[in-house]
Design a protein around this motif. Structure first.
Motif, PDB file in Angstrom:
ATOM      1  N   GLY A  40      25.398  16.016  50.139  1.00  0.00           N
ATOM      2  CA  GLY A  40      24.072  15.780  50.700  1.00  0.00           C
ATOM      3  C   GLY A  40      23.028  15.428  49.674  1.00  0.00           C
ATOM      4  O   GLY A  40      21.839  15.511  49.950  1.00  0.00           O
ATOM      5  N   GLY A  41      23.468  15.057  48.472  1.00  0.00           N
ATOM      6  CA  GLY A  41      22.531  14.721  47.415  1.00  0.00           C
ATOM      7  C   GLY A  41      22.487  15.805  46.340  1.00  0.00           C
ATOM      8  O   GLY A  41      22.969  16.924  46.534  1.00  0.00           O
ATOM      9  N   PHE A  42      21.875  15.460  45.215  1.00  0.00           N
ATOM     10  CA  PHE A  42      21.803  16.385  44.077  1.00  0.00           C
ATOM     11  C   PHE A  42      20.687  17.400  44.299  1.00  0.00           C
ATOM     12  O   PHE A  42      19.575  17.054  44.709  1.00  0.00           O
ATOM     13  CB  PHE A  42      21.550  15.605  42.790  1.00  0.00           C
ATOM     14  N   SER A  43      20.994  18.680  44.019  1.00  0.00           N
ATOM     15  CA  SER A  43      20.003  19.734  44.189  1.00  0.00           C
ATOM     16  C   SER A  43      20.402  20.956  43.357  1.00  0.00           C
ATOM     17  O   SER A  43      21.590  21.217  43.130  1.00  0.00           O
ATOM     18  CB  SER A  43      19.871  20.132  45.662  1.00  0.00           C
ATOM     19  N   LEU A  44      19.386  21.707  42.912  1.00  0.00           N
ATOM     20  CA  LEU A  44      19.605  22.967  42.190  1.00  0.00           C
ATOM     21  C   LEU A  44      19.253  24.175  43.055  1.00  0.00           C
ATOM     22  O   LEU A  44      19.151  25.284  42.529  1.00  0.00           O
ATOM     23  CB  LEU A  44      18.753  22.991  40.910  1.00  0.00           C
ATOM     24  N   GLN A  45      19.102  23.943  44.348  1.00  0.00           N
ATOM     25  CA  GLN A  45      18.618  25.036  45.196  1.00  0.00           C
ATOM     26  C   GLN A  45      19.608  26.198  45.257  1.00  0.00           C
ATOM     27  O   GLN A  45      19.197  27.364  45.373  1.00  0.00           O
ATOM     28  CB  GLN A  45      18.352  24.527  46.612  1.00  0.00           C
ATOM     29  N   TRP A  46      20.911  25.922  45.163  1.00  0.00           N
ATOM     30  CA  TRP A  46      21.892  27.005  45.286  1.00  0.00           C
ATOM     31  C   TRP A  46      21.917  27.885  44.045  1.00  0.00           C
ATOM     32  O   TRP A  46      22.290  29.063  44.129  1.00  0.00           O
ATOM     33  CB  TRP A  46      23.276  26.423  45.580  1.00  0.00           C
ATOM     34  N   TYR A  47      21.506  27.339  42.919  1.00  0.00           N
ATOM     35  CA  TYR A  47      21.374  28.167  41.720  1.00  0.00           C
ATOM     36  C   TYR A  47      20.184  29.109  41.857  1.00  0.00           C
ATOM     37  O   TYR A  47      20.249  30.281  41.446  1.00  0.00           O
ATOM     38  CB  TYR A  47      21.234  27.282  40.477  1.00  0.00           C
ATOM     39  N   ARG A  48      19.090  28.607  42.440  1.00  0.00           N
ATOM     40  CA  ARG A  48      17.934  29.477  42.683  1.00  0.00           C
ATOM     41  C   ARG A  48      18.275  30.541  43.724  1.00  0.00           C
ATOM     42  O   ARG A  48      17.886  31.715  43.586  1.00  0.00           O
ATOM     43  CB  ARG A  48      16.741  28.632  43.138  1.00  0.00           C
ATOM     44  N   THR A  49      19.001  30.145  44.757  1.00  0.00           N
ATOM     45  CA  THR A  49      19.407  31.111  45.776  1.00  0.00           C
ATOM     46  C   THR A  49      20.353  32.158  45.203  1.00  0.00           C
ATOM     47  O   THR A  49      20.295  33.340  45.566  1.00  0.00           O
ATOM     48  CB  THR A  49      20.087  30.388  46.948  1.00  0.00           C
ATOM     49  N   MET A  50      21.219  31.722  44.318  1.00  0.00           N
ATOM     50  CA  MET A  50      22.184  32.642  43.714  1.00  0.00           C
ATOM     51  C   MET A  50      21.478  33.740  42.933  1.00  0.00           C
ATOM     52  O   MET A  50      21.831  34.922  43.020  1.00  0.00           O
ATOM     53  CB  MET A  50      23.120  31.858  42.796  1.00  0.00           C
ATOM     54  N   TRP A  51      20.437  33.369  42.161  1.00  0.00           N
ATOM     55  CA  TRP A  51      19.720  34.358  41.347  1.00  0.00           C
ATOM     56  C   TRP A  51      18.989  35.372  42.212  1.00  0.00           C
ATOM     57  O   TRP A  51      18.741  36.499  41.772  1.00  0.00           O
ATOM     58  CB  TRP A  51      18.731  33.660  40.413  1.00  0.00           C
ATOM     59  N   SER A  52      18.648  35.005  43.420  1.00  0.00           N
ATOM     60  CA  SER A  52      17.966  35.944  44.320  1.00  0.00           C
ATOM     61  C   SER A  52      18.924  36.744  45.187  1.00  0.00           C
ATOM     62  O   SER A  52      18.493  37.585  45.976  1.00  0.00           O
ATOM     63  CB  SER A  52      16.992  35.178  45.225  1.00  0.00           C
ATOM     64  N   ASN A  53      20.217  36.500  45.044  1.00  0.00           N
ATOM     65  CA  ASN A  53      21.230  37.240  45.793  1.00  0.00           C
ATOM     66  C   ASN A  53      21.546  38.534  45.037  1.00  0.00           C
ATOM     67  O   ASN A  53      22.256  38.521  44.026  1.00  0.00           O
ATOM     68  CB  ASN A  53      22.491  36.389  45.964  1.00  0.00           C
ATOM     69  N   GLU A  54      21.027  39.650  45.507  1.00  0.00           N
ATOM     70  CA  GLU A  54      21.187  40.910  44.792  1.00  0.00           C
ATOM     71  C   GLU A  54      22.649  41.355  44.732  1.00  0.00           C
ATOM     72  O   GLU A  54      23.079  41.934  43.727  1.00  0.00           O
ATOM     73  CB  GLU A  54      20.349  42.006  45.466  1.00  0.00           C
TER      74      GLU A  54
END
Length: 272
Positions: A40-54
């Protein structure tokens, strides 16, 4: 010529079989889509989501602590075991001792994990953080022993004998002479032990408890419900971390070997 082409083709296919899935995982960790199989295109959103996953971060912190502590303990015990096997060729129970050291190399991880579990149950020890460390130390120390033993087999003992003849105590001789010379092998053993602990799932799953969920166990439990881009992201970070560690260890070992060769050349020039 035909043989060399055949060998190159087989080698290329083997590398492709091993590394193409890893490359795909890394590429899709930057996917903007929630579907891991649809780009779906290039994105870093999953890295940001990962860091907020306790949950993932807690598991990663447990894994890092278990890896460092078990690798350090395994390196210390494995180095002592290698010294015993190389320096003492004959002592009562040597065959049994060497067999116990090498057994985890060929024993299935299920057997190792189950035997450690039965031991902790028999001793009435609650499973948790420290039981995972003990279990990982048990199976990583044998790998360290193999690596250090191979270095000690080619070790020039005349350097130790010279230090002892000059009045240096045995313990000081070990830390001043022996350990610096075998340090590249010790470091390589530590890195191997840390990588094995970081990667382990089976043994940890048998011996873990509340509050001691490692990252492989966490990833496996989530993958059973479906692969998410967060899993791709954290796996990419693990791959990068291990790759950097391997490269750094390789460079350090090569530099240590070059320094050793240079010192030998300097010593030879001084005697001529």
């Amino acid at each position: 010529m035909k043989s060399s082409r055949f060998d190159a083709t087989v080698l290329t296919l083997c590398f492709a079989f091993l590394y193409i899935p890893i490359i795909i995982l890394i590429v899709y960790s930057f996917n903007a889509s929630k579907l891991v199989t649809v780009w779906g295109g290039f994105s870093l959103q999953w890295y940001r989501t990962m860091w907020s996953n306790e949950g993932l971060m807690d598991a990663a912190w447990v894994t890092a602590r278990v890896g460092v502590l078990s690798a350090t303990l395994g390196t210390a015990l494995g180095t002592l075991a290698a010294l015993s096997l190389v320096r003492f060729q004959k002592f009562p129970g040597r065959m049994l001792f060497s067999g116990m050291i090498y057994a985890p190399l060929v024993m299935p991880e299920v057997i190792t994990g189950l035997s450690m579990l039965l031991l902790f149950v028999a001793l009435n020890i609650d499973r948790g953080f420290w039981t995972v460390i003990i279990a990982h130390t048990t199976f990583t120390m044998c790998y360290v022993a193999i690596v250090v033993q191979s270095r000690l087999m080619t070790f020039d003992r005349s350097l130790e004998e010279a230090a002892l003849d000059l009045g240096c105590p045995p313990v000081k001789t070990f830390f001043k002479i022996t350990l610096p010379l075998i340090l590249p092998a010790v470091i390589a053993g530590w890195m191997l032990a840390f990588t094995l602990s970081l990667d382990d799932l089976v043994i940890a799953s048998f011996n873990t408890g509340p509050g001691a969920t490692t990252l492989p166990i966490k990833i496996y439990s989530q993958v059973r419900l479906g692969v998410t881009p967060e899993i791709n992201a954290i796996c990419t970070i693990l791959i990068g971390f291990v790759t950097i560690g391997v490269i750094a260890t390789s460079i350090g070992t090569k530099r240590a070997e070059l320094n050793r060769i240079r010192d030998e050349h300097v010593a030879l020039r001084g005697t001529t």
